[in-house]
Design an enzyme around this catalytic site. Structure first.
Site, PDB file in Angstrom:
ATOM      1  N   CYS A 162       4.948  -0.427  -7.838  1.00  0.00           N
ATOM      2  CA  CYS A 162       5.665  -1.625  -7.401  1.00  0.00           C
ATOM      3  C   CYS A 162       5.994  -2.580  -8.543  1.00  0.00           C
ATOM      4  O   CYS A 162       6.627  -3.612  -8.324  1.00  0.00           O
ATOM      5  CB  CYS A 162       4.853  -2.337  -6.334  1.00  0.00           C
ATOM      6  SG  CYS A 162       4.429  -1.244  -4.957  1.00  0.00           S
ATOM      7  N   HIS A 301       4.212 -11.802  -6.315  1.00  0.00           N
ATOM      8  CA  HIS A 301       4.221 -10.428  -5.807  1.00  0.00           C
ATOM      9  C   HIS A 301       4.020 -10.476  -4.300  1.00  0.00           C
ATOM     10  O   HIS A 301       4.701  -9.780  -3.561  1.00  0.00           O
ATOM     11  CB  HIS A 301       3.134  -9.623  -6.502  1.00  0.00           C
ATOM     12  CG  HIS A 301       3.161  -8.168  -6.192  1.00  0.00           C
ATOM     13  ND1 HIS A 301       4.295  -7.390  -6.353  1.00  0.00           N
ATOM     14  CD2 HIS A 301       2.198  -7.322  -5.725  1.00  0.00           C
ATOM     15  CE1 HIS A 301       4.032  -6.136  -6.001  1.00  0.00           C
ATOM     16  NE2 HIS A 301       2.768  -6.077  -5.604  1.00  0.00           N
ATOM     17  N   GLU A 312      -3.905 -12.718  -6.617  1.00  0.00           N
ATOM     18  CA  GLU A 312      -2.764 -13.301  -7.311  1.00  0.00           C
ATOM     19  C   GLU A 312      -2.884 -14.823  -7.365  1.00  0.00           C
ATOM     20  O   GLU A 312      -2.543 -15.451  -8.376  1.00  0.00           O
ATOM     21  CB  GLU A 312      -1.450 -12.892  -6.640  1.00  0.00           C
ATOM     22  CG  GLU A 312      -0.224 -13.325  -7.430  1.00  0.00           C
ATOM     23  CD  GLU A 312       1.085 -12.795  -6.862  1.00  0.00           C
ATOM     24  OE1 GLU A 312       2.118 -12.966  -7.546  1.00  0.00           O
ATOM     25  OE2 GLU A 312       1.083 -12.227  -5.744  1.00  0.00           O
ATOM     26  N   LYS A 333       9.137 -11.114  -0.218  1.00  0.00           N
ATOM     27  CA  LYS A 333       8.738 -10.022   0.674  1.00  0.00           C
ATOM     28  C   LYS A 333       8.516 -10.495   2.103  1.00  0.00           C
ATOM     29  O   LYS A 333       8.484  -9.681   3.024  1.00  0.00           O
ATOM     30  CB  LYS A 333       7.478  -9.341   0.135  1.00  0.00           C
ATOM     31  CG  LYS A 333       7.684  -8.603  -1.170  1.00  0.00           C
ATOM     32  CD  LYS A 333       6.393  -7.954  -1.658  1.00  0.00           C
ATOM     33  CE  LYS A 333       6.597  -7.243  -2.983  1.00  0.00           C
ATOM     34  NZ  LYS A 333       6.815  -8.174  -4.120  1.00  0.00           N
ATOM     35  N   HIS A 338       8.473  -5.068   1.557  1.00  0.00           N
ATOM     36  CA  HIS A 338       8.124  -4.610   0.208  1.00  0.00           C
ATOM     37  C   HIS A 338       9.032  -3.450  -0.169  1.00  0.00           C
ATOM     38  O   HIS A 338       8.927  -2.357   0.376  1.00  0.00           O
ATOM     39  CB  HIS A 338       6.659  -4.176   0.179  1.00  0.00           C
ATOM     40  CG  HIS A 338       6.109  -4.012  -1.202  1.00  0.00           C
ATOM     41  ND1 HIS A 338       6.898  -3.969  -2.332  1.00  0.00           N
ATOM     42  CD2 HIS A 338       4.830  -3.883  -1.644  1.00  0.00           C
ATOM     43  CE1 HIS A 338       6.136  -3.812  -3.391  1.00  0.00           C
ATOM     44  NE2 HIS A 338       4.880  -3.767  -3.006  1.00  0.00           N
ATOM     45  N   PHE A 397       0.296  -0.164  -8.025  1.00  0.00           N
ATOM     46  CA  PHE A 397      -0.827   0.774  -8.011  1.00  0.00           C
ATOM     47  C   PHE A 397      -0.997   1.376  -9.407  1.00  0.00           C
ATOM     48  O   PHE A 397      -0.015   1.720 -10.071  1.00  0.00           O
ATOM     49  CB  PHE A 397      -0.564   1.899  -7.011  1.00  0.00           C
ATOM     50  CG  PHE A 397      -0.739   1.496  -5.561  1.00  0.00           C
ATOM     51  CD1 PHE A 397      -1.215   0.261  -5.192  1.00  0.00           C
ATOM     52  CD2 PHE A 397      -0.418   2.399  -4.549  1.00  0.00           C
ATOM     53  CE1 PHE A 397      -1.376  -0.090  -3.857  1.00  0.00           C
ATOM     54  CE2 PHE A 397      -0.573   2.070  -3.215  1.00  0.00           C
ATOM     55  CZ  PHE A 397      -1.051   0.820  -2.869  1.00  0.00           C
TER      56      PHE A 397
END
Length: 409
Positions: A162, A301, A312, A333, A338, A397
């Site tokens: 991502c 994010h 975050e 998002k 996402h 990831f």
């Protein structure tokens, strides 16, 4: 060192396939979520999705080409061509080897992979499509975009889950800044809205358990339960400032800093102290030549997963200190879902549009505060606000952290 500015935008998303529609939905706080059957034939249960709607690939592809390109490539080329149209030139005055294309994808042509694996197992090896390999590999989006534009410079596909699109933007930025390119098409594309992909994310408890489309993607809310899987593409034209100025280009913003780190901690979970994400933000702000207190807005994010949003928030506070509480923080998002490897590209477009028009869109769906997420997430409504410097975060990831910094020109 060269300055790098953004002169063109192209978007394909669950909230709009053109800049005007996308912008309107940002301002209105209107999401693009629907309920659908991810596993027809296995169950009639429905889950939330964020699909691209009313996409017509034949605008840039002939029928024969459509049969030999995955939807990923179609999305990428569409957004790239729209960005070039928006910037007002085809760059034919430049050496084609000074024009690059860096298009990211986190997953690649998974629809083709899924389809042709079924053909292989059910019909035999001789029935596998001869174009399977070029359709399934993620770099083909950049390759076909080059064929469509004639740009012969640096051309590749960053793959960092991502964080992929922000890596593409950052690497294109550095290539222009250090004099290797004069312009680049950069961003990300993703097209993996299939049951197999959804099952994989669902079974690892990454996607939301909510069946309420208005309370599905709810970043920083205490009841967040996972992300809504989306698809689309976001492409930006990055151009050397003096070239853009000389041709009288409209300039949306300057891309001024890039930070890239790795947690080196876990396959899917961010480091609990947020140190990797914090360092990426520090690097991006430092390269921009500004102070942390000059930043007024962060496009987070903000995946709506319990660990990401908490960690975050910790990372933002560690970088900005008391100034963190003066920042406007939102998550695109909450509207688009996402978009995985395309997320950073679409979110960069959201940032520069907000900088241009002087507003910050709300984080939609938010209702219940989380004591561990205690910043200003712009939860009530679209806020009028001048943005002189902004940061975009993308985490992937594998522990990948990328931040990019934008400044008003």
């Amino acid at each position: 060192m060269k300055r790098v500015v953004i002169t063109g935008l192209g978007v394909l998303s669950p909230i709009g396939n053109d800049i005007e529609t996308f912008l309107g939905n940002l301002k209105a706080g209107s999401h693009g979520f629907t309920l659908e059957e991810w596993f027809p034939g296995q169950t009639d249960e429905r889950w939330v999705s964020a699909r691209v709607k009313d996409f017509t690939p034949d605008e840039y592809f002939e029928k024969k080409e459509l049969r030999r390109t995955d939807k990923l490539t179609q999305y990428a080329v569409y957004a790239a061509k729209k960005a070039l149209e928006d910037c007002g030139t085809d760059f034919k005055n430049l050496d084609p080897y000074r024009c690059g294309i860096i298009i990211a994808s986190g997953i690649g042509g998974i629809e083709t992979t899924d389809e042709q694996m079924q053909v292989y197992h059910n019909k035999g090896y001789k029935r596998v499509n001869v174009f399977t390999i070029p359709m399934m590999i993620g770099n083909m989006a950049a390759g076909i975009a080059a064929i469509k534009t004639g740009f012969k410079g640096s051309n590749f596909c960053p793959v960092s889950a991502c964080a992929s699109a922000n890596h593409a933007l950052g690497e294109a930025f550095r290539s222009i800044k250090h004099g290797y390119l004069d312009m680049a098409v950069a961003g990300g594309a993703e097209a993996c809205s299939i049951g197999f992909a959804y099952a994989a994310f669902n079974n690892m408890t990454a996607v939301t358990t909510s069946k309420d489309t208005d309370r599905a993607s709810i970043p920083f809310d205490k009841e967040r339960s996972g992300f809504v899987m989306g698809e689309g593409a976001g492409m930006l034209i990055l151009e050397e400032y003096e070239h853009a100025k000389a041709r009288g280009a409209k300039i949306y913003a300057e891309l001024s800093g890039y930070g890239s780190t790795c947690d080196a901690f876990h396959e899917t979970s961010p480091s609990p102290d947020g140190s990797g994400g914090a360092k990426a933000m520090e690097l991006a702000v430092s390269e921009s030549g500004i102070k942390p207190e000059d930043v007024s807005y962060i496009n987070a994010h903000g995946t709506s997963t319990p660990p990401n949003d908490r960690i975050e928030t910790t990372a933002i506070k560690s970088v900005f200190g008391e100034h963190a509480y003066k920042l406007a923080v939102n998550s695109t998002k909450s509207l688009t879902g996402h978009l995985l490897g395309a997320a950073g590209g679409v979110e960069a477009i959201a940032i520069v549009l907000q900088m241009r028009d002087g507003f910050v869109h709300k984080t939609a769906g938010y209702k219940i505060p989380d004591p561990e997420c205690d910043l200003d997430y712009v939860t009530e409504k679209c806020r009028e606000m001048q943005i002189n410097a902004a940061v975009s975060n993308s985490l992937g990831f594998g522990g990948h952290n990328v931040s990019i910094c934008f400044k008003k020109v």
